[in-house]
Design a protein around this motif. Structure first.
Motif, PDB file in Angstrom:
ATOM      1  N   ALA A 225     -18.279  16.156  32.129  1.00 43.78           N
ATOM      2  CA  ALA A 225     -18.512  15.078  33.089  1.00 43.78           C
ATOM      3  C   ALA A 225     -17.169  14.740  33.716  1.00 43.78           C
ATOM      4  CB  ALA A 225     -19.084  13.862  32.385  1.00 43.78           C
TER       5      ALA A 225
ATOM      6  N   HIS B  15     -13.809   7.771  31.687  1.00 41.71           N
ATOM      7  CA  HIS B  15     -13.376   9.162  31.597  1.00 41.71           C
ATOM      8  C   HIS B  15     -11.862   9.319  31.495  1.00 41.71           C
ATOM      9  CE1 HIS B  15     -17.412  10.658  32.100  1.00 41.71           C
ATOM     10  NE2 HIS B  15     -17.576   9.731  33.007  1.00 41.71           N
TER      11      HIS B  15
ATOM     12  N   GLU C 120     -15.660  12.388  37.131  1.00 41.71           N
ATOM     13  CA  GLU C 120     -15.800  11.556  38.326  1.00 41.71           C
ATOM     14  C   GLU C 120     -17.245  11.430  38.801  1.00 41.71           C
ATOM     15  OE1 GLU C 120     -13.028  12.959  41.264  1.00 41.71           O
ATOM     16  OE2 GLU C 120     -11.309  12.522  39.990  1.00 41.71           O
ATOM     17  N   GLY C 121     -18.144  11.149  37.873  1.00 45.41           N
ATOM     18  CA  GLY C 121     -19.539  10.922  38.220  1.00 45.41           C
ATOM     19  C   GLY C 121     -20.376  12.167  38.454  1.00 45.41           C
ATOM     20  N   ARG C 122     -19.815  13.333  38.179  1.00 43.94           N
ATOM     21  CA  ARG C 122     -20.543  14.591  38.385  1.00 43.94           C
ATOM     22  C   ARG C 122     -20.546  15.411  37.112  1.00 43.94           C
ATOM     23  NH1 ARG C 122     -19.235  17.275  44.028  1.00 43.94           N
ATOM     24  NH2 ARG C 122     -21.218  18.174  43.467  1.00 43.94           N
TER      25      ARG C 122
ATOM     26  N   LYS D  75     -29.304  13.060  33.904  1.00 40.94           N
ATOM     27  CA  LYS D  75     -27.897  13.004  34.302  1.00 40.94           C
ATOM     28  C   LYS D  75     -27.170  11.777  33.736  1.00 40.94           C
ATOM     29  CE  LYS D  75     -24.668  12.811  38.093  1.00 40.94           C
ATOM     30  NZ  LYS D  75     -24.458  12.681  39.524  1.00 40.94           N
ATOM     31  N   ALA D  76     -27.768  10.606  33.896  1.00 40.10           N
ATOM     32  CA  ALA D  76     -27.099   9.381  33.430  1.00 40.10           C
ATOM     33  C   ALA D  76     -26.813   9.438  31.926  1.00 40.10           C
ATOM     34  CB  ALA D  76     -27.933   8.155  33.761  1.00 40.10           C
TER      35      ALA D  76
ATOM     36  N   MET E 112     -24.105  12.014  31.187  1.00 40.16           N
ATOM     37  CA  MET E 112     -22.783  11.465  31.525  1.00 40.16           C
ATOM     38  C   MET E 112     -22.288  10.566  30.388  1.00 40.16           C
ATOM     39  SD  MET E 112     -21.843  12.635  34.511  1.00 40.16           S
ATOM     40  CE  MET E 112     -20.587  11.521  35.055  1.00 40.16           C
ATOM     41  N   ARG E 113     -23.180   9.752  29.843  1.00 43.84           N
ATOM     42  CA  ARG E 113     -22.793   8.864  28.741  1.00 43.84           C
ATOM     43  C   ARG E 113     -22.405   9.665  27.508  1.00 43.84           C
ATOM     44  NH1 ARG E 113     -24.300   6.581  24.270  1.00 43.84           N
ATOM     45  NH2 ARG E 113     -26.305   7.576  24.135  1.00 43.84           N
TER      46      ARG E 113
END
Length: 143
Positions: free
Chosen positions: A19, A68, A21-23, A45-46, A49-50
């Motif tokens: 993960a 991050h 920068e949000g991607r 995705k969310a 990311m977590r």
């Protein structure tokens, strides 16, 4: 399939997922990532990311924020400490953990009663020495 199961399946197939920068970024042998896996990654995705975050801030064991970078993690920790309400009858534990789950910092907010008592003694030398402004915490650092 849950996000954790999806992550295990991706690792089993040799997919390196990160993960940033949000991607989500994936590196995998050609043909490994099927359209079904892509769709599952979109749906989760969310949560992915977590799970992949390098730093997590936990309040009494529950994730309150993720970051991050170390700088962003410290900013988030400060924001969480300042915004967490004091609990009656018990201290609140706030932790900063790395991506492997290792506790980097642990903070304890006082009980609501403790703060009320300290404010009541604020005029005395003893109360002034013990009273801390809201947002100050007891910090235990681990290395």
């Amino acid at each position: 399939m849950t996000a954790a199961e999806l992550l295990r399946e991706l690792h089993r197939r040799g997919v390196r997922i990160t993960a940033h920068e949000g991607r989500l970024r994936c590196e995998a042998p050609r043909g490994t990532i099927t359209p079904d896996l892509v769709e599952a990654m979109r749906q989760h995705k969310a949560e992915l990311m977590r799970l992949l975050a390098r730093f997590r801030i936990l309040v009494d064991g529950r994730v309150a924020a993720v970051a991050h970078t170390k700088e962003k993690a410290l900013e988030a920790l400060d924001a969480v400490v300042r915004s967490t309400p004091l609990q009656p009858g018990r201290r609140t534990r706030i932790e900063l953990r790395d991506g492997k789950g290792k506790a980097l910092r642990t903070c304890y907010l006082p009980t609501r009663e403790t703060l009320t008592t300290l404010r009541g003694h604020a005029g005395s030398d003893e109360g002034r020495a013990a009273a801390k402004p809201r947002g100050s915490v007891e910090v235990v650092e681990r290395r």
